[in-house]
Design a protein around this motif. Structure first.
Motif, PDB file in Angstrom:
ATOM      1  N   TRP A 159       0.831  -1.201   0.000  1.00 61.21           N
ATOM      2  CA  TRP A 159       0.000   0.000   0.000  1.00 61.21           C
ATOM      3  C   TRP A 159       0.866   1.252   0.000  1.00 61.21           C
ATOM      4  O   TRP A 159       1.931   1.282   0.609  1.00 61.21           O
ATOM      5  CB  TRP A 159      -0.891   0.045   1.244  1.00 61.21           C
ATOM      6  N   THR A 160       0.389   2.297  -0.645  1.00 60.84           N
ATOM      7  CA  THR A 160       0.907   3.642  -0.439  1.00 60.84           C
ATOM      8  C   THR A 160      -0.036   4.348   0.528  1.00 60.84           C
ATOM      9  O   THR A 160      -1.253   4.349   0.320  1.00 60.84           O
ATOM     10  CB  THR A 160       0.991   4.423  -1.762  1.00 60.84           C
ATOM     11  N   LYS A 161       0.549   4.932   1.585  1.00 58.61           N
ATOM     12  CA  LYS A 161      -0.253   5.547   2.641  1.00 58.61           C
ATOM     13  C   LYS A 161       0.104   7.024   2.782  1.00 58.61           C
ATOM     14  O   LYS A 161       1.206   7.444   2.438  1.00 58.61           O
ATOM     15  CB  LYS A 161      -0.012   4.825   3.970  1.00 58.61           C
ATOM     16  N   ASP A 162      -0.843   7.799   3.328  1.00 65.23           N
ATOM     17  CA  ASP A 162      -0.551   9.205   3.591  1.00 65.23           C
ATOM     18  C   ASP A 162       0.184   9.357   4.914  1.00 65.23           C
ATOM     19  O   ASP A 162       0.521   8.364   5.574  1.00 65.23           O
ATOM     20  CB  ASP A 162      -1.840  10.044   3.551  1.00 65.23           C
ATOM     21  N   GLU A 163       0.442  10.606   5.311  1.00 66.76           N
ATOM     22  CA  GLU A 163       1.238  10.857   6.512  1.00 66.76           C
ATOM     23  C   GLU A 163       0.564  10.368   7.788  1.00 66.76           C
ATOM     24  O   GLU A 163       1.215  10.177   8.818  1.00 66.76           O
ATOM     25  CB  GLU A 163       1.553  12.357   6.641  1.00 66.76           C
ATOM     26  N   ILE A 168      -3.926   4.993   0.591  1.00 68.63           N
ATOM     27  CA  ILE A 168      -4.360   5.833  -0.531  1.00 68.63           C
ATOM     28  C   ILE A 168      -4.628   4.985  -1.770  1.00 68.63           C
ATOM     29  O   ILE A 168      -5.650   5.132  -2.434  1.00 68.63           O
ATOM     30  CB  ILE A 168      -3.289   6.892  -0.859  1.00 68.63           C
ATOM     31  N   TYR A 169      -3.680   4.095  -2.081  1.00 66.29           N
ATOM     32  CA  TYR A 169      -3.867   3.210  -3.226  1.00 66.29           C
ATOM     33  C   TYR A 169      -2.949   2.005  -3.111  1.00 66.29           C
ATOM     34  O   TYR A 169      -2.009   1.980  -2.331  1.00 66.29           O
ATOM     35  CB  TYR A 169      -3.649   3.928  -4.560  1.00 66.29           C
ATOM     36  N   VAL A 170      -3.256   1.005  -3.925  1.00 63.27           N
ATOM     37  CA  VAL A 170      -2.483  -0.232  -3.963  1.00 63.27           C
ATOM     38  C   VAL A 170      -1.311  -0.064  -4.916  1.00 63.27           C
ATOM     39  O   VAL A 170      -1.445   0.545  -5.983  1.00 63.27           O
ATOM     40  CB  VAL A 170      -3.373  -1.402  -4.444  1.00 63.27           C
ATOM     41  N   ASN A 171      -0.173  -0.606  -4.530  1.00 66.00           N
ATOM     42  CA  ASN A 171       0.976  -0.643  -5.434  1.00 66.00           C
ATOM     43  C   ASN A 171       0.929  -1.944  -6.236  1.00 66.00           C
ATOM     44  O   ASN A 171       1.036  -3.024  -5.670  1.00 66.00           O
ATOM     45  CB  ASN A 171       2.274  -0.575  -4.633  1.00 66.00           C
ATOM     46  N   LEU A 172       0.737  -1.823  -7.531  1.00 67.05           N
ATOM     47  CA  LEU A 172       0.596  -2.998  -8.392  1.00 67.05           C
ATOM     48  C   LEU A 172       1.859  -3.172  -9.227  1.00 67.05           C
ATOM     49  O   LEU A 172       2.318  -2.227  -9.875  1.00 67.05           O
ATOM     50  CB  LEU A 172      -0.616  -2.829  -9.312  1.00 67.05           C
ATOM     51  N   ALA A 173       2.428  -4.361  -9.190  1.00 64.62           N
ATOM     52  CA  ALA A 173       3.646  -4.625  -9.967  1.00 64.62           C
ATOM     53  C   ALA A 173       3.650  -6.070 -10.439  1.00 64.62           C
ATOM     54  O   ALA A 173       3.078  -6.946  -9.799  1.00 64.62           O
ATOM     55  CB  ALA A 173       4.890  -4.349  -9.118  1.00 64.62           C
ATOM     56  N   ASN A 174       4.300  -6.302 -11.563  1.00 62.77           N
ATOM     57  CA  ASN A 174       4.512  -7.657 -12.100  1.00 62.77           C
ATOM     58  C   ASN A 174       3.213  -8.405 -12.404  1.00 62.77           C
ATOM     59  O   ASN A 174       3.201  -9.635 -12.397  1.00 62.77           O
ATOM     60  CB  ASN A 174       5.371  -8.481 -11.129  1.00 62.77           C
TER      61      ASN A 174
END
Length: 246
Positions: A159-163, A168-174
């Motif tokens: 996840w990417t999170k705020d302070e 905030i949103y999911v980190n999608l890779a591969n």
């Protein structure tokens, strides 16, 4: 090829059972209601449950009118619970991996599986065997981890999170790199297999199935009032469910 049997690991088994016993778990809130919403009328039918686990579903199929239910699982621990707590004259439990279903006698009107196929490496081989196991006009219903989840293989935060720590949103890779993923859940070294949505759908249609419905469950307002953390599912649904017909 040795089949993975993580559920007979004592640490994993106890951790998994604790989650399933917890109120508001994702299976009870989302996966199970969606799975049962896809069932046809079971009166007088034969049902094959792949990865039947504790056997709760097998009993429910009988309660809904199924005349014959066979539940298979690779886990002796799971089947011990199933035979003790969810036995019925109409149910037969078998210690058998999903990949070997040709060893089950007869054909079935419904083949169903709950959250097992992300542990299966040869998805196409199993799909072909399921097609052969179904009667004419029979249906195949299954749930699995959503491909947005199975793509995750560590190395980056999910996840990417705020302070304030809010997601905030999911980190999608591969996502387009299919194949084995190794993760830690209660124990290390759990193997899952990632496939794209297109691979799942094409494997079904190329082996004779017609897709009738797909579900990616998300929370209702009522669920959010009780379990506000489930708002995460609007970023990435946990589950994918498919109903296909022979």
């Amino acid at each position: 090829m040795a089949k993975q049997n993580i559920f007979d690991n004592e640490t994993f088994f106890e951790g998994y059972k604790a989650i399933r016993d917890r109120e508001g778990n994702a299976n009870d809130l989302f996966e199970i209601p969606a799975l049962f919403s896809l069932l046809p009328n079971l009166k007088g039918t034969s049902v094959l449950d792949l990865g039947c686990g504790f056997g709760e579903h097998c009993v429910e199929f009988v309660n809904k009118g199924a005349s014959k239910v066979v539940g298979i699982d690779i886990s002796e621990k799971m089947l011990e619970v199933a035979k003790k707590e969810h036995s019925n004259p109409a149910i037969t439990y078998m210690l058998l991996p999903i990949e070997d279903i040709e060893e089950v006698e007869g054909k079935f009107d419904v083949v169903i599986s709950s959250l097992a196929f992300h542990y299966v490496e040869d998805f196409e081989g199993v799909v072909r065997k399921i097609y052969d196991k179904l009667n004419t006009d029979g249906c195949f219903i299954f749930s699995q981890e959503n491909p947005i989840n199975t793509t995750y293989c560590g190395g980056i935060p999910r996840w990417t999170k705020d302070e304030n720590g809010k997601k905030i949103y999911v980190n999608l890779a591969n996502y387009a790199r299919e194949g084995e993923r190794e993760s830690e859940w209660f124990v290390e070294g759990i193997k899952k297999y990632h496939r794209m949505f297109s691979t799942i759908i094409n494997t079904l249609t190329e082996n004779g199935f017609i897709i009738e419905k797909m579900i990616e469950p998300i929370p209702t307002e009522e669920i959010l009032e009780r379990f506000p953390d489930q708002e995460d599912l609007f970023h990435k649904p946990d589950f994918l469910l498919i109903k296909a017909k022979k």
